[in-house]
Design a protein around this motif. Structure first.
Motif, short mmCIF file in Angstrom:
data_model
loop_
_atom_site.label_atom_id
_atom_site.label_comp_id
_atom_site.label_asym_id
_atom_site.label_seq_id
_atom_site.Cartn_x
_atom_site.Cartn_y
_atom_site.Cartn_z
N UNK A 98 0.82 -1.21 0.00
CA UNK A 98 0.00 0.00 0.00
C UNK A 98 0.85 1.25 0.00
N UNK A 99 1.96 1.21 0.76
CA UNK A 99 2.85 2.36 0.84
C UNK A 99 3.52 2.61 -0.51
N UNK A 100 3.97 1.53 -1.14
CA UNK A 100 4.62 1.70 -2.44
C UNK A 100 3.64 2.25 -3.46
N UNK A 101 2.38 1.76 -3.40
CA UNK A 101 1.38 2.27 -4.32
C UNK A 101 1.15 3.75 -4.12
N UNK A 102 1.16 4.17 -2.85
CA UNK A 102 0.95 5.59 -2.56
C UNK A 102 2.13 6.42 -3.00
N UNK A 111 6.75 15.59 -6.81
CA UNK A 111 7.74 16.41 -6.10
C UNK A 111 7.15 17.75 -5.69
N UNK A 112 6.08 18.19 -6.36
CA UNK A 112 5.54 19.52 -6.07
C UNK A 112 4.42 19.47 -5.05
N UNK A 113 4.03 18.26 -4.64
CA UNK A 113 2.92 18.16 -3.69
C UNK A 113 3.44 18.12 -2.27
N UNK A 114 2.62 18.57 -1.35
CA UNK A 114 2.95 18.42 0.06
C UNK A 114 2.91 16.94 0.40
N UNK A 115 3.95 16.40 1.06
CA UNK A 115 4.01 14.96 1.31
C UNK A 115 2.76 14.41 1.97
N UNK A 116 2.26 15.08 3.01
CA UNK A 116 1.08 14.56 3.70
C UNK A 116 -0.15 14.54 2.81
N UNK A 117 -0.36 15.61 2.08
CA UNK A 117 -1.53 15.70 1.21
C UNK A 117 -1.45 14.69 0.09
N UNK A 118 -0.23 14.56 -0.49
CA UNK A 118 -0.07 13.62 -1.60
C UNK A 118 -0.32 12.19 -1.14
N UNK A 119 0.21 11.85 0.03
CA UNK A 119 0.01 10.49 0.54
C UNK A 119 -1.46 10.23 0.81
N UNK A 152 -7.16 7.28 -3.50
CA UNK A 152 -7.31 6.87 -4.90
C UNK A 152 -6.97 5.40 -5.13
N UNK A 153 -6.34 4.78 -4.16
CA UNK A 153 -5.92 3.39 -4.31
C UNK A 153 -7.06 2.47 -3.88
N UNK A 154 -7.66 1.72 -4.80
CA UNK A 154 -8.81 0.88 -4.45
C UNK A 154 -8.46 -0.28 -3.53
#
Length: 361
Positions: free
Chosen positions: A27-31, A37-45, A51-53
């Motif tokens: 799950x972590x690798x999928x995330x 690189x331009x997203x905030x790490x917390x928000x992107x994760x 989005x990961x079903x």
């Protein structure tokens, strides 16, 4: 998942804590793969997780949540009763048939209509791994479990040395696929965890089965020639080698080992470390929970483990038989097993390996 779908779940072979960690890692690798690189790490994760079903699928035996990509489920067929709860292994294919290996034997499914698989045969024969392969009218099934029997009996084998034990390859004639016949067995020193079937294009009369065993070396009193010493101490050692079995297609009962190549010679063990603290803690929680519930706790190479229910049942049955009894085990039988269990496990697994470097694959 259904019985057929369980077959592809290789992580079921892993200890429970590692299965959990493997799921988290996936799950972590999928995330992480979707993090920019331009997203905030917390928000992107958080966005990637939503989005990961595969995230937050509901549990269940027959109605578990599913996430499928680039595939379409066309049928879900439960196994026959004797196979419910068992671990599945490999699949073999023959025309419109799928042969499904299981630690409880194998099943033959007719998938002429994929939407409605039809069970043609459920061959109950407890063992592990029960990996399966087909060549013409012959079916090969791996056997490695210490309690697997030649007669496929569910009572298992409890004796340290027994003529009833099967560790190696079973050979079936499946000319009549609904009525397979066991036409040969080849015993090996470490059993067959898995195998590969090969054909020599210049030799149409024979088929060759290459097997690899991962279990402990059996006693030479059970199978002559089995040596448990390291190859450095005894060149006839059963360790760090594979077995090649020659099977005459017209006479599979004549199958025999023709070569035992040491393909691992010269390899040395990689640097390793113990379990992570989280793994040890998770395992300890499992052990503590089982202990509170009255489970049988043993030490294997110094680490506490929970004895499996099938193993416990086999041992209890042998105690009942030894005292000339019948029926269900008594409280006294359970107490005797609890007192003797560690000795039984010590005989099976032996002392822990020496901490020094040694040749390993």
């Amino acid at each position: 998942m259904t019985s057929l779908e369980h077959t592809i779940a290789a992580t079921l072979r892993m200890p429970a804590p590692r299965r959990a960690l493997a799921a988290v890692a996936l799950a972590t690798l999928g995330a992480c793969a979707q993090t920019t690189a331009t997203s905030a790490p917390g928000a992107a994760t958080s966005a990637a997780r939503s989005a990961d079903p595969r995230v937050d699928l509901k549990p269940g035996l027959w109605d578990a949540g599913e996430a499928v990509w680039n595939l379409r489920v066309v049928s879900k067929t439960p196994p026959p009763e004797r196979f419910v709860g068992g671990i599945n292994s490999d699949l073999a294919f023959l025309g419109t048939y799928v042969i499904q290996g299981s630690f409880r034997g194998y099943q033959v499914w007719d998938i002429t209509n994929p939407a409605k698989p039809a069970l043609r045969k459920d061959f109950f024969c407890p063992a592990s791994q029960s990996d399966v392969s087909v060549y013409k009218n012959l079916l090969f099934v791996s056997g490695e479990d210490l309690s697997a029997r030649l007669d496929c009996g569910a009572q298992g084998v409890s004796e340290a040395v027994s003529k009833d034990r099967l560790r190696g390859i079973r050979i079936f004639d499946i000319t009549d696929i609904a009525n397979p016949r066991n036409v040969g067995n080849v015993q090996t020193c470490r059993g067959s965890h898995t195998h590969t079937v090969l054909v020599d294009p210049k030799d149409s009369a024979n088929v060759y089965v290459y097997i690899s065993g991962a279990g402990p070396v059996r006693s030479d009193r059970e199978l002559a020639g089995c040596v448990d010493a390291s190859p450095e101490k005894d060149p006839n050692s059963a360790l760090f080698r594979i077995e090649v079995i020659k099977v005459p297609v017209a006479h599979p009962e004549q199958a025999a080992i023709v070569s035992s190549p040491r393909i691992f010679t010269g390899l040395t063990g990689p640097r390793s470390h113990g379990e992570a603290p989280e793994d040890r803690a998770a395992q300890q929680r499992i052990v503590d929970s089982a202990r509170r519930a009255g489970g049988f706790i043993v030490k294997v190479h110094g680490e506490e483990q929970v004895a499996g229910p099938n193993f416990v049942r086999t041992q209890l049955d042998s105690i009942v038989k030894a005292r000339g009894g019948s029926g269900a085990p008594t409280g006294a039988d359970s107490a005797k097993l609890r007192a003797d269990m560690q000795l039984v496990m010590n005989r099976i697994f032996g002392p822990p390996p020496a901490p020094t470097a040694r040749p390993v694959p």
